[in-house]
Design a protein around this motif. Structure first.
Motif, short mmCIF file in Angstrom:
data_model
loop_
_atom_site.label_atom_id
_atom_site.label_comp_id
_atom_site.label_asym_id
_atom_site.label_seq_id
_atom_site.Cartn_x
_atom_site.Cartn_y
_atom_site.Cartn_z
N VAL A 130 14.90 -2.29 23.03
CA VAL A 130 14.82 -1.46 21.83
C VAL A 130 14.21 -2.23 20.65
O VAL A 130 13.44 -1.67 19.86
N HIS A 131 14.52 -3.55 20.54
CA HIS A 131 13.93 -4.32 19.44
C HIS A 131 12.42 -4.44 19.61
O HIS A 131 11.67 -4.43 18.62
N GLN A 132 11.97 -4.56 20.83
CA GLN A 132 10.53 -4.62 21.09
C GLN A 132 9.86 -3.31 20.69
O GLN A 132 8.78 -3.31 20.09
N ALA A 258 4.36 -10.36 9.83
CA ALA A 258 5.80 -10.68 9.86
C ALA A 258 6.57 -9.78 10.80
O ALA A 258 7.58 -10.20 11.39
N THR A 259 6.13 -8.53 10.99
CA THR A 259 6.84 -7.62 11.89
C THR A 259 6.79 -8.12 13.33
O THR A 259 7.71 -7.86 14.11
N LEU A 260 5.72 -8.85 13.68
CA LEU A 260 5.62 -9.43 15.01
C LEU A 260 6.32 -10.78 15.08
O LEU A 260 6.91 -11.15 16.10
N MET A 262 8.97 -11.78 13.41
CA MET A 262 10.43 -11.70 13.34
C MET A 262 11.07 -11.69 14.72
O MET A 262 11.91 -12.53 15.04
N GLY A 263 10.68 -10.73 15.57
CA GLY A 263 11.34 -10.57 16.85
C GLY A 263 11.06 -11.67 17.85
O GLY A 263 11.90 -12.00 18.68
N LYS A 264 9.86 -12.27 17.78
CA LYS A 264 9.45 -13.24 18.79
C LYS A 264 9.75 -14.69 18.42
O LYS A 264 9.84 -15.55 19.28
N VAL A 265 9.87 -14.98 17.13
CA VAL A 265 10.02 -16.37 16.69
C VAL A 265 11.30 -16.60 15.90
O VAL A 265 12.15 -17.40 16.27
N LEU A 266 11.44 -15.88 14.78
CA LEU A 266 12.52 -16.21 13.84
C LEU A 266 13.91 -15.89 14.38
O LEU A 266 14.82 -16.72 14.31
N VAL A 267 14.08 -14.67 14.92
CA VAL A 267 15.41 -14.27 15.42
C VAL A 267 15.88 -15.16 16.57
O VAL A 267 17.05 -15.58 16.58
N PRO A 268 15.03 -15.49 17.56
CA PRO A 268 15.50 -16.40 18.62
C PRO A 268 15.93 -17.77 18.12
O PRO A 268 16.80 -18.41 18.71
N ILE A 269 15.35 -18.22 16.99
CA ILE A 269 15.69 -19.54 16.46
C ILE A 269 16.92 -19.49 15.56
O ILE A 269 17.86 -20.28 15.71
N LEU A 270 16.93 -18.56 14.61
CA LEU A 270 17.99 -18.52 13.59
C LEU A 270 19.08 -17.50 13.89
O LEU A 270 20.20 -17.63 13.38
N GLY A 271 18.78 -16.47 14.67
CA GLY A 271 19.71 -15.38 14.83
C GLY A 271 19.43 -14.29 13.80
O GLY A 271 18.71 -14.50 12.83
N LYS A 272 20.04 -13.13 14.00
CA LYS A 272 19.73 -11.98 13.15
C LYS A 272 20.17 -12.17 11.70
O LYS A 272 19.41 -11.96 10.76
N PHE A 314 12.37 -5.37 7.68
CA PHE A 314 12.45 -3.97 8.10
C PHE A 314 12.58 -3.77 9.61
O PHE A 314 13.41 -2.96 10.05
N PRO A 315 11.78 -4.44 10.46
CA PRO A 315 11.98 -4.20 11.91
C PRO A 315 13.33 -4.67 12.41
O PRO A 315 13.92 -4.04 13.30
N LEU A 316 13.85 -5.76 11.84
CA LEU A 316 15.15 -6.25 12.27
C LEU A 316 16.26 -5.29 11.87
O LEU A 316 17.14 -4.95 12.67
N LEU A 317 16.24 -4.83 10.63
CA LEU A 317 17.23 -3.85 10.18
C LEU A 317 17.13 -2.55 10.98
O LEU A 317 18.15 -1.96 11.34
N LEU A 318 15.91 -2.13 11.30
CA LEU A 318 15.70 -0.90 12.07
C LEU A 318 16.31 -1.02 13.46
O LEU A 318 17.02 -0.12 13.92
N GLY A 319 16.06 -2.13 14.14
CA GLY A 319 16.61 -2.33 15.47
C GLY A 319 18.11 -2.45 15.47
O GLY A 319 18.80 -1.88 16.34
N MET A 320 18.67 -3.17 14.47
CA MET A 320 20.11 -3.34 14.39
C MET A 320 20.84 -2.02 14.13
O MET A 320 22.01 -1.87 14.48
N SER A 321 20.15 -1.07 13.52
CA SER A 321 20.81 0.20 13.17
C SER A 321 21.19 1.03 14.39
O SER A 321 22.12 1.85 14.33
N ILE A 322 20.49 0.86 15.53
CA ILE A 322 20.76 1.69 16.70
C ILE A 322 21.09 0.88 17.95
O ILE A 322 21.33 1.46 19.01
N GLU A 323 21.12 -0.45 17.85
CA GLU A 323 21.27 -1.26 19.07
C GLU A 323 22.61 -1.05 19.77
O GLU A 323 22.73 -1.22 20.98
N SER A 324 23.64 -0.67 19.02
CA SER A 324 24.96 -0.48 19.62
C SER A 324 25.34 0.98 19.78
O SER A 324 26.49 1.32 20.06
N ILE A 325 24.35 1.89 19.62
CA ILE A 325 24.61 3.32 19.66
C ILE A 325 24.11 3.90 20.98
O ILE A 325 23.04 3.54 21.46
N ALA A 326 24.88 4.81 21.57
CA ALA A 326 24.48 5.46 22.82
C ALA A 326 23.21 6.28 22.62
O ALA A 326 22.95 6.79 21.52
#
Length: 406
Positions: A130-132, A258-260, A262-272, A314-326
């Motif tokens: 979903v984050h991708q 930055a939208t690309l 975030m998901g491929k570099v920054l989050v894997p290193i620092l976390g969300k 923005f992409p990180l917040l967008l993905g986090m908003s639905i990642e735990s929702i059915a």
């Protein structure tokens, strides 16, 4: 990667999404100066800018709920294309402050249908991707904004103030036709009906509410600055209409990259959460520095830094908003998220417009910078409370184990 759709389906969807956002944003850099040209004050400019967010606040949750209830996304996508087309053509055909407000409100209704776009596109992917999906569609949004906004100043310089609106209307027509061919998976129709109690639970989900609050602050910042008063400020310090394209390029290219990143570099290193903290802090600093800049080159550099920082959010917040929702409740969750952050789209520029009218245009930038500091502080507080909760849980567990052993 692809759960239901072919390369052709991805292509049609992404091109339609591109045209949708380009039709809405092609006139954004000249909107504030155009309303000022029509005789609008800073306060009225703020009202026009905020109407876009107000309509999203009013319509996004109903669209999400109805979309989940009827198990369809595509009709709302077609509706959004239609409203985007009408908004641009209405701007092109009228020349009064009242119609400018109505036209921008229609653009807000169009943007409210984005909940259907995002949920339908996420259905093309597996759950763990979903984050991708969100990163890819966020890139398309930013790319459309980049191309559309970058040329608006040049278009006005060559063909006049109405030209961007006419072009936006034509793009809306093409996008509406293309949206008729968007693929919607049958599996969505087969999902079970949603109960009202389930919808209320989705809307009260703690992570969704936290992420939505942060998104309010992020959208307040961007709609006060680049999508708000940066063009007016640039013209005030001596830049010409054609120079607005350079300012937009400076902001939007790093914003898109930055939208690309975030998901491929920054989050894997620092976390969300650490990634969010860093991005909010940086955008606060760069926004606070902006009103002391008087040269075009320095303004471009500052907008590039701010564009990259906001692009991380923005992409990180967008993905986090639905990642735990059915899956069957994601449109409701996305509608809730987008409706809540739309508060930032109308409150931010509205308050900034009032502050600018009372104290000068610098006040709006200081206001937006403070919002970035508030967001950074909230994340740090939440992380601190979470660590305390974890430590307390570990302490209780150890105490129980010790009692059990004794």
């Amino acid at each position: 990667m692809n759960k239901y759709s072919s390369v052709k389906n991805h292509f049609i969807f992404l091109v339609a999404s591109f045209l949708f956002w380009m039709s809405i944003f092609i006139y954004m850099p000249i909107l504030s100066p155009y309303v000022e040209l029509l005789g609008g004050t800073y306060t009225f400019i703020g009202i026009v800018l905020s109407s876009y967010g107000l309509m999203q606040f009013l319509f996004r949750v109903p669209i999400g709920v109805v979309s989940d209830f009827i198990k369809r996304r595509k009709p709302f996508i077609i509706l959004g294309m239609l409203m985007a087309m009408i908004s641009s053509l209405m701007f092109a055909l009228t020349d009064s402050l009242g119609w400018a407000l109505v036209s921008r409100s229609f653009a807000g209704i169009a943007a409210a249908t984005w909940v259907a776009f995002t949920v339908l596109y996420s259905s093309y992917f597996r759950d763990e991707e979903v984050h991708q999906a969100m990163s890819r569609i966020s890139f398309i949004v930013v790319l459309a904004q980049l191309i559309g906004m970058s040329f608006s100043g040049y278009i006005v310089d060559e063909w006049g103030w109405r030209a961007p609106f006419w072009i936006g209307g034509v793009l809306g027509v093409i996008g509406m036709i293309l949206s008729l061919f968007i693929y919607e998976p049958r599996e969505i129709v087969k999902q079970t009906s949603i109960q009202i109690k389930d919808l209320l639970l989705v809307m009260r989900e703690p992570l969704l509410l936290k992420v939505s609050l942060l998104s309010i602050l992020a959208h307040s910042i961007i709609f006060t600055t680049m999508f708000g008063f940066i063009p007016v400020y640039a013209l005030q310090i001596g830049l010409q209409e054609r120079d607005l394209s350079m300012i937009v390029f400076s902001f939007m290219i790093p914003h898109a990259l930055a939208t690309l990143f975030m998901g491929k570099v920054l989050v894997p290193i620092l976390g969300k959460w650490k990634s969010l903290t860093l991005a909010f802090f940086c955008t606060a600093v760069f926004t606070l520095i902006t009103p002391i800049i008087k040269e075009k080159e320095l303004l471009c550099i500052m907008q590039a830094l701010n564009g990259f920082s906001l692009g991380l959010l923005f992409p990180l917040l967008l993905g986090m908003s639905i990642e735990s929702i059915a899956d069957d409740k994601r449109a409701t969750a996305m509608g809730t998220y987008q409706a809540i952050y739309a508060i930032g789209m109308f409150v931010g520029p509205y308050l900034a417009g009032m502050l600018n009218s009372a104290m000068g245009i610098h006040a709006g930038f200081y206001f937006a910078g403070v919002l970035g500091i508030v967001a950074t502080t909230l994340i740090l507080l939440w992380n601190y409370k979470e660590r305390l909760s974890v430590h307390y849980s570990v302490y209780k567990l150890r105490k129980r184990l010790k009692t059990f052993r004794n």
